[in-house]
Design a protein around this motif. Structure first.
Motif, PDB file in Angstrom:
ATOM      1  N   LEU A   1       0.891  -1.155   0.000  1.00 41.32           N
ATOM      2  CA  LEU A   1       0.000   0.000   0.000  1.00 41.32           C
ATOM      3  C   LEU A   1       0.928   1.203   0.000  1.00 41.32           C
ATOM      4  CD1 LEU A   1      -2.676   1.548   0.582  1.00 41.32           C
ATOM      5  CD2 LEU A   1      -2.195   1.227   2.999  1.00 41.32           C
ATOM      6  N   CYS A   2       0.659   2.148  -0.900  1.00 38.92           N
ATOM      7  CA  CYS A   2       1.620   3.213  -1.087  1.00 38.92           C
ATOM      8  C   CYS A   2       0.934   4.563  -0.948  1.00 38.92           C
ATOM      9  CB  CYS A   2       2.214   3.006  -2.465  1.00 38.92           C
ATOM     10  SG  CYS A   2       3.012   4.398  -3.142  1.00 38.92           S
ATOM     11  N   SER A   3       1.651   5.516  -0.388  1.00 39.11           N
ATOM     12  CA  SER A   3       1.091   6.850  -0.190  1.00 39.11           C
ATOM     13  C   SER A   3       2.045   7.868  -0.803  1.00 39.11           C
ATOM     14  CB  SER A   3       0.943   7.070   1.318  1.00 39.11           C
ATOM     15  OG  SER A   3       0.863   8.432   1.624  1.00 39.11           O
ATOM     16  N   ILE A   4       1.488   8.751  -1.637  1.00 42.05           N
ATOM     17  CA  ILE A   4       2.332   9.721  -2.335  1.00 42.05           C
ATOM     18  C   ILE A   4       1.958  11.125  -1.891  1.00 42.05           C
ATOM     19  CG2 ILE A   4       2.955  10.684  -4.585  1.00 42.05           C
ATOM     20  CD1 ILE A   4       2.106   8.010  -5.820  1.00 42.05           C
ATOM     21  N   PHE A   5       2.980  11.904  -1.573  1.00 37.44           N
ATOM     22  CA  PHE A   5       2.755  13.317  -1.283  1.00 37.44           C
ATOM     23  C   PHE A   5       3.589  14.121  -2.266  1.00 37.44           C
ATOM     24  CE2 PHE A   5       4.474  17.170   0.543  1.00 37.44           C
ATOM     25  CZ  PHE A   5       3.341  17.830   0.948  1.00 37.44           C
ATOM     26  N   THR A   6       2.983  15.086  -2.940  1.00 38.16           N
ATOM     27  CA  THR A   6       3.808  15.954  -3.800  1.00 38.16           C
ATOM     28  C   THR A   6       3.501  17.407  -3.506  1.00 38.16           C
ATOM     29  OG1 THR A   6       2.147  15.971  -5.553  1.00 38.16           O
ATOM     30  CG2 THR A   6       3.923  14.395  -5.790  1.00 38.16           C
ATOM     31  N   ASN A   7       4.507  18.248  -3.716  1.00 44.88           N
ATOM     32  CA  ASN A   7       4.257  19.679  -3.880  1.00 44.88           C
ATOM     33  C   ASN A   7       5.070  20.116  -5.095  1.00 44.88           C
ATOM     34  OD1 ASN A   7       6.849  20.007  -2.894  1.00 44.88           O
ATOM     35  ND2 ASN A   7       6.127  20.231  -0.797  1.00 44.88           N
ATOM     36  N   SER A   8       5.442  21.369  -5.213  1.00 47.98           N
ATOM     37  CA  SER A   8       5.926  21.855  -6.509  1.00 47.98           C
ATOM     38  C   SER A   8       7.074  21.054  -7.137  1.00 47.98           C
ATOM     39  CB  SER A   8       6.297  23.314  -6.407  1.00 47.98           C
ATOM     40  OG  SER A   8       7.137  23.478  -5.293  1.00 47.98           O
ATOM     41  N   SER A   9       8.100  20.706  -6.383  1.00 51.44           N
ATOM     42  CA  SER A   9       9.170  19.965  -7.054  1.00 51.44           C
ATOM     43  C   SER A   9       9.722  18.869  -6.146  1.00 51.44           C
ATOM     44  CB  SER A   9      10.288  20.905  -7.469  1.00 51.44           C
ATOM     45  OG  SER A   9      10.845  21.453  -6.301  1.00 51.44           O
TER      46      SER A   9
ATOM     47  N   GLU B   1      14.150  18.756 -10.336  1.00 48.73           N
ATOM     48  CA  GLU B   1      13.284  19.021 -11.479  1.00 48.73           C
ATOM     49  C   GLU B   1      12.644  17.741 -12.026  1.00 48.73           C
ATOM     50  OE1 GLU B   1      13.914  20.907 -15.702  1.00 48.73           O
ATOM     51  OE2 GLU B   1      15.451  21.483 -14.245  1.00 48.73           O
ATOM     52  N   ASP B   2      13.422  16.661 -12.007  1.00 41.58           N
ATOM     53  CA  ASP B   2      12.921  15.422 -12.618  1.00 41.58           C
ATOM     54  C   ASP B   2      12.163  14.555 -11.619  1.00 41.58           C
ATOM     55  OD1 ASP B   2      15.250  14.963 -11.132  1.00 41.58           O
ATOM     56  OD2 ASP B   2      15.634  13.094 -12.192  1.00 41.58           O
ATOM     57  N   TYR B   3      11.545  15.173 -10.631  1.00 34.96           N
ATOM     58  CA  TYR B   3      10.984  14.349  -9.556  1.00 34.96           C
ATOM     59  C   TYR B   3       9.872  13.414 -10.020  1.00 34.96           C
ATOM     60  CZ  TYR B   3       6.944  17.491  -8.873  1.00 34.96           C
ATOM     61  OH  TYR B   3       5.796  18.202  -9.036  1.00 34.96           O
ATOM     62  N   LEU B   4       9.112  13.824 -11.038  1.00 37.69           N
ATOM     63  CA  LEU B   4       8.025  12.940 -11.472  1.00 37.69           C
ATOM     64  C   LEU B   4       8.578  11.716 -12.204  1.00 37.69           C
ATOM     65  CD1 LEU B   4       5.257  15.466 -12.553  1.00 37.69           C
ATOM     66  CD2 LEU B   4       5.435  14.160 -10.438  1.00 37.69           C
ATOM     67  N   GLU B   5       9.664  11.915 -12.906  1.00 39.26           N
ATOM     68  CA  GLU B   5      10.358  10.813 -13.580  1.00 39.26           C
ATOM     69  C   GLU B   5      10.858   9.800 -12.530  1.00 39.26           C
ATOM     70  OE1 GLU B   5      11.324  10.116 -16.707  1.00 39.26           O
ATOM     71  OE2 GLU B   5      12.769   8.543 -16.169  1.00 39.26           O
ATOM     72  N   ARG B   6      11.478  10.338 -11.488  1.00 39.44           N
ATOM     73  CA  ARG B   6      12.009   9.490 -10.424  1.00 39.44           C
ATOM     74  C   ARG B   6      10.870   8.747  -9.722  1.00 39.44           C
ATOM     75  NH1 ARG B   6      17.055   9.195  -7.194  1.00 39.44           N
ATOM     76  NH2 ARG B   6      17.875  10.270  -8.987  1.00 39.44           N
ATOM     77  N   LEU B   7       9.787   9.454  -9.505  1.00 42.94           N
ATOM     78  CA  LEU B   7       8.632   8.837  -8.841  1.00 42.94           C
ATOM     79  C   LEU B   7       8.118   7.656  -9.671  1.00 42.94           C
ATOM     80  CD1 LEU B   7       6.431   8.771  -6.682  1.00 42.94           C
ATOM     81  CD2 LEU B   7       5.192  10.523  -7.941  1.00 42.94           C
ATOM     82  N   SER B   8       8.070   7.883 -10.974  1.00 46.99           N
ATOM     83  CA  SER B   8       7.590   6.829 -11.864  1.00 46.99           C
ATOM     84  C   SER B   8       8.442   5.566 -11.730  1.00 46.99           C
ATOM     85  CB  SER B   8       7.628   7.358 -13.301  1.00 46.99           C
ATOM     86  OG  SER B   8       7.287   6.351 -14.186  1.00 46.99           O
ATOM     87  N   ASN B   9       9.761   5.762 -11.643  1.00 52.12           N
ATOM     88  CA  ASN B   9      10.662   4.606 -11.531  1.00 52.12           C
ATOM     89  C   ASN B   9      10.511   3.882 -10.207  1.00 52.12           C
ATOM     90  OD1 ASN B   9      11.640   5.160 -14.053  1.00 52.12           O
ATOM     91  ND2 ASN B   9      13.257   6.491 -13.262  1.00 52.12           N
ATOM     92  N   ILE B  10      10.347   4.677  -9.151  1.00 49.56           N
ATOM     93  CA  ILE B  10      10.168   4.058  -7.831  1.00 49.56           C
ATOM     94  C   ILE B  10       8.877   3.236  -7.829  1.00 49.56           C
ATOM     95  CG2 ILE B  10       9.679   4.563  -5.417  1.00 49.56           C
ATOM     96  CD1 ILE B  10      12.239   5.610  -5.523  1.00 49.56           C
ATOM     97  N   LEU B  11       7.828   3.817  -8.372  1.00 47.69           N
ATOM     98  CA  LEU B  11       6.558   3.088  -8.404  1.00 47.69           C
ATOM     99  C   LEU B  11       6.708   1.797  -9.195  1.00 47.69           C
ATOM    100  CD1 LEU B  11       4.033   6.030  -8.887  1.00 47.69           C
ATOM    101  CD2 LEU B  11       4.175   4.502  -6.925  1.00 47.69           C
ATOM    102  N   GLY B  12       7.477   1.879 -10.291  1.00 47.59           N
ATOM    103  CA  GLY B  12       7.710   0.680 -11.093  1.00 47.59           C
ATOM    104  C   GLY B  12       8.371  -0.417 -10.285  1.00 47.59           C
TER     105      GLY B  12
END
Ligand SMILES: Nc1ncnc2c1ncn2[C@@H]1O[C@H](COP(=O)(O)OP(=O)(O)OP(=O)(O)O)[C@@H](O)[C@H]1O
Ligand SMILES: [Mg+2]
Length: 873
Positions: free
Chosen positions: A131-139, A161-172
């Motif tokens: 079960l995963c919980s994500i928190f984001t703000n601007s960067s 800057e590339d935080y969404l890219e990194r997030l995608s990889n972690i989720l993967g």
């Protein structure tokens, strides 16, 4: 359906009070032996579960739509609902219907969703359920993920800057079953690539739960700690918010303390090698790219674990290769230690037979839903420990010695459980009878009454028959009336006065007598006392285990690590892997006679052709590999990437020897993968992957680029490939393997650090033989038509292809277009400018200077003629 709530029956009013708190869940409302669903929930559930939709009076003119499932089979229905993406709120009767006056008190005791499953039958034993919980703000993003079935709890945060890219990889790499997020993330959802190819939706959770101070308080109280320092979380606000949100969600849905969550692990940026989703897929680490099957993946080759928890650990190791040379070498030394004795490994393997999934057993124990069978499984596991400790006593490696120290035999716990629990009884524990005879005197006495009861009843029956002369008289029992004496109609007139009538049947009557009544009381009270006593004993046993939870958790971790190491050691021995040299000083990837661990398993033994590799940070940074189709280019490049990765897992590698530089990230761009559902074409996907590589690769990365640029026209493709390769070699300086059919690219060997290689084939008559050997030098031919012929393409097509190729070759000799392109590209190599601002030529300048608006058609033609002439000159 329009519902006037004032008119509802009291029970339905209560139903809606509860339902209002769980609008997003299907509400399973307990009524006796069933869970019922009403209104919209009933319609949905009847469709998904294929149940008959009925109705129930609810106070309104129309009956409420209703469907239900029996409580004893509820797990199966919950599983199907969860698989279909629903969440289920389970509403129980909180007071005993038999004793409570008026409406039975009911409330939700738990919400089950895919990320909070605890049921053994629903969980996949070889996969962690996050079960995963994500928190984001601007960067910045913070992410927290937990497997409540085992108690694992991790957090991570990242800001750039590339935080969404990194997030995608972690989720993967986590592949969560369920995701919750703060509101801010909802607007970014579409931008996270992971979601493009995964249907899993993130559902938004209350923003208050993601507030830093609320979240901090939540963490402190959930883990009973005084400061965030304990988990190194001070100033990691995003991680704290994510963890706080997760804990709040768990509190709301689980409604109990989760003793299995004992610590939060903060993942440091440098703890693990980053693997993006494309690379994980391309290298087929845990599943085959083509069909998602486990067979044919690296995990499939390496996983010979004996326990489910070991299998889950190994999967985690593969998905999160280490970055810390010391940690890697600890594992390697441990493998070496275990590999030194076959007998040791065999005996450990035997000891594992009785080791159960202790990690999840502990989870259920802490969660409060452990069964007697679970306790017996815990004790079976404990029984194996003394022997395992004995076997490990001669260990020399730090890791294995550490494992031995973290194993607790808990002899008393084990002995008590073994003496208390009956192996046959535990499987049907709901009916009692799981406590062993001889464990508790009172229980044995109560049970004796039950057994004696049969004799007493038989005696009573015989006695009554004798006295009344009714030969067919029978003593029987049912749930509603209890014990009775049944007499058939024809003998009713013979019934004595002392018989009291209880029930009339079609062809007989049932009676009770004082004596039978007394007997009944004695039997039933013995039965309920026995059940209560068994319950009590079970609770005591559970408490005893729970008091030792920390040690049991330590055992679980030690055993799963050991299982994993033994598996890797066995595979390394069986497949003749060697210990790689990997430390901070090594700057090269130097592999002698390397093999692809999966391909070699699939081929006949000994038929895989080993190959060497040398990549360093000087003259051998980039390997350009050319050669025919089917020669083995892609296999070779993957082999280098996988060997590098295996070394970082702390595993021996398929080679004769291997030196491996610490690598921060492996990037791959392999093969054409359409992402039509994500709305991207083959070429677009390829270019996005290339863009990622150019942006984030460093000199410590390993790059595998397979036929970059083949998805577009030859000239575009060649130009892009050229420019990309040149940029990497000059600017990024990463170790790079680059396979291509653009033989023009071999010219790049002029650049510093670039070396050409080709795959050998031998040509005999009209056909070719693949030797799969990589040697120095560039190839000049692709043999595509020969390969097509080998593949069985119709001869007439092949012949036609040959003649087309022949005329194309003639043509190109005349026009020498390739030469043109080459020379223009090569000029840029020396001019050190990008390929795309081709020298602002004279011609270009002339065109720029033209005042088109004031040109007559005739003048335009003349200018055009002039330009063409200049070009031909
Ligand atoms: N070293 C090897 N030893 C034995 N067989 C090999 C070896 N390398 C590759 N092969 C076999 O050759 C097949 C083709 O290899 P691969 O896909 O790597 O070729 P390729 O050069 O990339 O071809 P293409 O240019 O068409 O992409 C593999 O499926 C494998 O069965
Ligand atoms: Mg290939």
């Amino acid at each position: 359906m329009n519902i006037d709530r004032d008119k509802l029956s009291p029970m339905m009013k209560r139903y809606f009070q509860i339902k209002d708190n769980y609008p997003d869940c299907l509400l399973f409302f307990r009524l006796g032996d069933f869970y019922e669903m009403f209104f919209d929930d009933a319609v949905t559930a009847s469709r998904v579960l294929d149940l008959t939709l009925t109705g129930r009076d609810c106070g309104l003119a129309e009956r409420a739509p209703m469907c239900g499932v029996p409580y004893h089979a509820v797990d199966n229905y919950i599983r199907r609902l969860i698989e279909n993406g629903y969440r289920v709120a389970i509403c129980e009767q909180l007071s005993d219907p038999a004793t409570s006056k008026g409406l039975v008190d009911r409330d939700v005791v738990r919400v089950v969703s895919s990320g909070t499953v605890m049921e053994e039958d629903i969980l996949d034993e070889k996969t962690s359920n996050y079960l995963c919980s994500i928190f984001t703000n601007s960067s910045t993003f913070g992410i927290a993920w937990t497997d409540i079935s085992t108690g694992e709890f991790n957090v991570y945060e990242y800001s750039a800057e590339d935080y969404l890219e990194r997030l995608s990889n972690i989720l993967g790499s986590i592949a969560p079953s369920e995701i919750i997020c703060n509101e801010d993330f909802v607007s970014k959802y579409q931008k996270v690539k992971y979601f493009v190819s995964n249907e899993k939706r993130a559902h938004c959770y209350h923003d208050f739960a993601y507030n830093v101070s609320t979240a901090t308080r939540k963490i402190l109280s959930a883990f009973k700690i005084g400061s965030l320092d304990v988990f190194e979380l001070t100033h990691k606000n995003a991680a704290v918010c994510a963890a706080g949100g997760l804990l709040e969600y768990l509190a709301q849905t689980q409604k109990r303390s989760l003793g299995q969550l004992t610590k939060i692990s903060y993942l440091r940026d440098k703890s693990f090698m980053m693997l993006d989703n494309a690379t994980r897929r391309n290298l087929e680490l845990t599943q085959r790219a083509r069909d998602g099957k486990r067979q044919g993946s690296l995990l499939w080759v390496l996983d010979k674990t004996s326990t489910a928890m070991g299998a889950r650990t190994l999967k985690r190791w593969i998905e999160q290769p280490l970055q810390d040379a010391d940690a890697i070498n600890k594992r390697l030394d441990a493998l070496e230690d275990l590999m030194s004795s076959k007998a040791l490994r065999e005996r450990l393997g035997e000891s594992f037979y009785s080791v159960r999934d202790l990690e999840r057993l502990n989870g259920r124990l802490a969660y409060g839903n452990a069964s007697p069978k679970d306790l017996l499984s815990i004790s079976d596991t404990l029984e194996a420990i003394p022997q395992i400790k004995q076997l490990l006593s001669g260990a020399t490696s730090t890791l294995v010695k550490g494992i031995n120290r973290s194993l607790y035999s808990l002899e008393n716990v084990c002995a008590t459980l073994q003496s208390a629990l009956d192996r046959d009884g535990v499987s049907s524990y709901k009916n009692g009878g799981y406590v062993k005879k001889g464990y508790d005197d009172t229980l044995d006495q109560l049970r004796d009454i039950k057994t004696s009861a049969k004799e007493w009843l038989a005696q009573l029956e015989a006695q009554e028959r004798e006295e009344t002369g009714i030969r067919t008289l029978k003593v029987g029992y049912n749930k509603i009336f209890g014990y009775y004496i049944e007499v058939s109609k024809s003998f009713v007139d013979k019934v004595p006065y002392r018989y009291q009538r209880k029930q009339t049947l079609v062809n007989g009557e049932r009676y009770i007598t004082d004596e039978l009544k007394q007997l009944e009381e004695k039997i039933l009270s013995a039965e309920s006392n026995a059940t209560a006593l068994e319950d009590k004993i079970f609770c005591e046993l559970k408490n005893m285990c729970f008091e030792n939870l920390a040690k049991l958790q330590s055992n679980a971790q030690a055993l799963s690590t050991l299982d994993c190491l033994v598996s890797l050691a066995n595979v390394s021995v069986a497949n003749k892997y060697v210990k790689p040299e990997i430390n901070k000083k090594i700057k090269c990837i130097d592999i002698v006679e390397g093999r692809h661990p999966v391909v070699e398993t699939l081929l006949d033994r000994g038929s895989y052709v080993p190959n060497d590799t040398l990549l360093d940070d000087a003259d051998n940074r980039t390997m350009i590999i050319t050669g025919p189709n089917m020669a083995g280019k892609s296999t070779y490049m993957r082999q280098v990437a996988i060997i590098t990765l295996m070394a970082h897992i702390g595993c021996f590698v398929p080679a004769k020897s291997a030196k491996i530089a610490l690598t921060d990230r492996i990037f791959t761009r392999i093969g054409a993968s359409d992402d039509l559902s994500g709305g991207q074409s083959t070429f677009m996907v390829e270019m996005i992957e290339v863009a990622t590589i150019l942006n984030y690769a460093t000199s410590s990365s390993l790059l595998v680029l397979d036929e970059i640029g083949r998805g577009t026209s030859t000239f575009d493709g060649l130009s892009i490939a050229w420019a990309v390769l040149e940029y990497i070699t000059k600017n990024i300086k990463a170790k790079t393997l680059f396979a291509t059919h653009f033989h023009e690219l071999t010219e790049l060997e002029d650049l510093e650090g670039v070396k050409n290689y080709r795959v050998l084939v031998s040509r005999a008559n009209d056909t070719i033989v693949f030797l799969h050997k990589i040697v120095s030098g560039g190839a000049s031919q692709s043999f595509g038509i020969e390969v097509a012929s080998l593949a069985g393409v119709t001869k007439s097509v092949i012949d036609h292809a040959k003649s087309i190729m022949h005329s194309l070759e003639e043509d190109s000799k005349n026009r020498d277009t390739n030469e043109m392109l080459l020379s223009s590209a090569k000029k840029n190599v020396t001019a050190q400018v990008s390929l795309f601002d081709t020298q602002s030529s004279k011609i270009e300048q002339q065109i720029r200077d033209l005042d088109v608006d004031n040109l007559t058609p005739l003048q335009a033609l003349t200018v055009l003629c002039d330009l063409k002439k200049q070009l031909e000159d």
